[in-house]
Design a protein around this motif. Structure first.
Motif, PDB file in Angstrom:
ATOM      1  N   ALA A   1      50.365   4.466  66.273  1.00 24.10           N
ATOM      2  CA  ALA A   1      48.931   4.384  66.564  1.00 24.10           C
ATOM      3  C   ALA A   1      48.691   4.229  68.066  1.00 24.10           C
ATOM      4  CB  ALA A   1      48.310   3.216  65.805  1.00 24.10           C
TER       5      ALA A   1
ATOM      6  N   TYR B   1      44.909   1.119  64.078  1.00 21.83           N
ATOM      7  CA  TYR B   1      44.008   1.256  65.227  1.00 21.83           C
ATOM      8  C   TYR B   1      43.082   0.043  65.337  1.00 21.83           C
ATOM      9  CZ  TYR B   1      45.540   6.119  65.063  1.00 21.83           C
ATOM     10  OH  TYR B   1      46.298   7.271  65.055  1.00 21.83           O
TER      11      TYR B   1
ATOM     12  N   TYR C   1      50.240  11.133  61.400  1.00 16.72           N
ATOM     13  CA  TYR C   1      50.396  10.676  60.012  1.00 16.72           C
ATOM     14  C   TYR C   1      51.063   9.307  59.954  1.00 16.72           C
ATOM     15  CZ  TYR C   1      52.521  10.252  55.404  1.00 16.72           C
ATOM     16  OH  TYR C   1      52.927   9.786  54.182  1.00 16.72           O
TER      17      TYR C   1
ATOM     18  N   GLY D   1      45.485   3.728  56.506  1.00 16.13           N
ATOM     19  CA  GLY D   1      44.402   4.473  57.135  1.00 16.13           C
ATOM     20  C   GLY D   1      44.286   4.158  58.617  1.00 16.13           C
ATOM     21  N   LEU D   2      43.122   3.686  59.019  1.00 12.18           N
ATOM     22  CA  LEU D   2      42.874   3.337  60.418  1.00 12.18           C
ATOM     23  C   LEU D   2      43.184   1.874  60.714  1.00 12.18           C
ATOM     24  CD1 LEU D   2      39.490   5.221  60.972  1.00 12.18           C
ATOM     25  CD2 LEU D   2      41.796   6.014  61.529  1.00 12.18           C
TER      26      LEU D   2
ATOM     27  N   SER E   1      50.876   7.009  62.081  1.00  7.51           N
ATOM     28  CA  SER E   1      49.959   5.974  62.564  1.00  7.51           C
ATOM     29  C   SER E   1      49.051   5.443  61.469  1.00  7.51           C
ATOM     30  CB  SER E   1      49.106   6.529  63.704  1.00  7.51           C
ATOM     31  OG  SER E   1      48.203   7.516  63.231  1.00  7.51           O
ATOM     32  N   THR E   2      48.986   6.111  60.342  1.00 12.62           N
ATOM     33  CA  THR E   2      48.176   5.638  59.213  1.00 12.62           C
ATOM     34  C   THR E   2      48.999   4.839  58.217  1.00 12.62           C
ATOM     35  OG1 THR E   2      48.568   7.674  57.941  1.00 12.62           O
ATOM     36  CG2 THR E   2      46.673   7.649  59.448  1.00 12.62           C
TER      37      THR E   2
ATOM     38  N   VAL F   1      50.151   3.070  52.976  1.00 15.30           N
ATOM     39  CA  VAL F   1      49.084   3.755  53.688  1.00 15.30           C
ATOM     40  C   VAL F   1      47.973   2.756  54.005  1.00 15.30           C
ATOM     41  CG1 VAL F   1      47.383   5.620  53.609  1.00 15.30           C
ATOM     42  CG2 VAL F   1      49.636   5.935  52.554  1.00 15.30           C
TER      43      VAL F   1
END
Length: 325
Positions: free
Chosen positions: A298, A90, A69, A86-87, A71-72, A84
């Protein structure tokens, strides 16, 4: 009237033993496969396993889910606010210049530490698999570095590799040569950490391989010796295939341990100069100068995914080559 007819008339009738009365709830439980005995066994199992399962869930899986969580989020460590994304973390990692460097360093470190520890450990195990005098002390001496603190080992070897006043520097100067910059050169720093890591974990592989060698069937080795096979042929054709379960076990454990190596890297190269593996890069991003907790999370999730994939591939493909019989 024959003797057979008389015996038939006088023999008592054969009766079946009385059947135990089964109540309706027991019949329904038996049909469902949940008898009182199975229920009791399950409750006993639950009483023993539930505390361990609860501890694993609280201290392993719950932090893992929380890390996924985090990591988002675009979150700076210590900040009360987080956005927030999301990805996004990454995408930032895999599109940055750091990804090839960190992933490449991780691969090189894992390849040489796992291969070096297992290869040298097998050679040491072969040398210790004798009944000569002093082998007990030698086994203890080989295994001792594995149980030592990684911090203490790193500090001692840092003194040895120090280019200014280290032991290796004194040896190089005694031959009229200049000591390499082990700490300042990124490539040499990685070599330095790999050497120390292999030295520390060599005893673990040696002891496990030694246990595998001592469990090999002696009659097979004696039969091969009677057939004229020399020591090298017996090792390559008999001992090595029979050691495949031990090799497979060490391959998994040493690979997972190598991907999570932290203490030696932290002590010997605090800034990660050429030694930033995935786990150390995650540490630098979270607790270094950046305080990027979401980005660090992440990277940790990427490391977890690599560990999971490596383990599954080993269990799926490598285990097929293991001979357990």
């Amino acid at each position: 009237m024959t003797h057979t007819d008389i015996s038939r008339r006088t023999a008592p009738p054969v009766t079946e033993p009385p059947r135990a009365s089964v109540t309706a709830p027991e019949r329904r439980s038996a049909r469902r496969g949940w008898s009182p005995r199975r229920r009791r066994d399950f409750l006993i199992f639950l009483a023993f396993a539930a505390p361990n399962l609860l501890l694993i869930a609280v201290f392993t899986y719950l932090p893992l889910l929380n890390n996924i969580y985090y990591s988002t989020l675009d979150w700076t460590l210590g900040s009360p606010d987080a956005a927030v994304v999301g990805l996004g973390n990454y995408v930032t990692f895999f599109t940055s210049d750091d990804a090839p460097r960190v992933l490449g360093t991780t691969a090189v470190f894992m390849l040489f530490t796992v291969g070096g520890s297992m290869a040298l450990g097998l050679l040491v195990a072969l040398a210790l698999n004798t009944k000569a005098r002093g082998t007990t002390f030698a086994r203890a001496a080989v295994f001792a570095p594995y149980v030592l603190s990684g911090v203490g080992v790193g500090l001692v070897w840092l003194f040895i590799f120090d280019p200014g006043y280290g032991v290796l520097s004194w040896i190089f100067r005694s031959f009229g040569a200049k000591s390499p910059e082990w700490i300042n050169d990124p490539q040499l720093a990685l070599v330095m950490v790999i050497v120390v890591y292999v030295w520390k974990n060599l005893g673990y592989c040696a002891v496990v391989f030694l246990a595998g060698l001592q469990s090999l069937p002696t009659e097979v080795m004696e039969a091969a010796s009677l057939d004229g096979a020399n020591g090298v042929r017996r090792f390559l054709s008999i001992s090595l295939p029979l050691l495949s379960p031990t090799t497979f076990f060490l391959l998994i454990t040493t690979m997972l341990s190598s991907l999570q190596a932290f203490d030696l890297i932290r002590i010997m190269t605090p800034l990660g100069n050429g030694t930033s593996t995935l786990i150390y890069e995650a540490y630098l991003q979270a607790f270094g100068a950046y305080n990027r907790a979401g980005y660090s999370a992440a990277i940790s999730v990427v490391l977890f995914a690599i560990l999971l994939v490596v383990t599954v591939l080993q269990l799926r493909f490598v285990e097929k080559k293991v001979h357990y019989a």
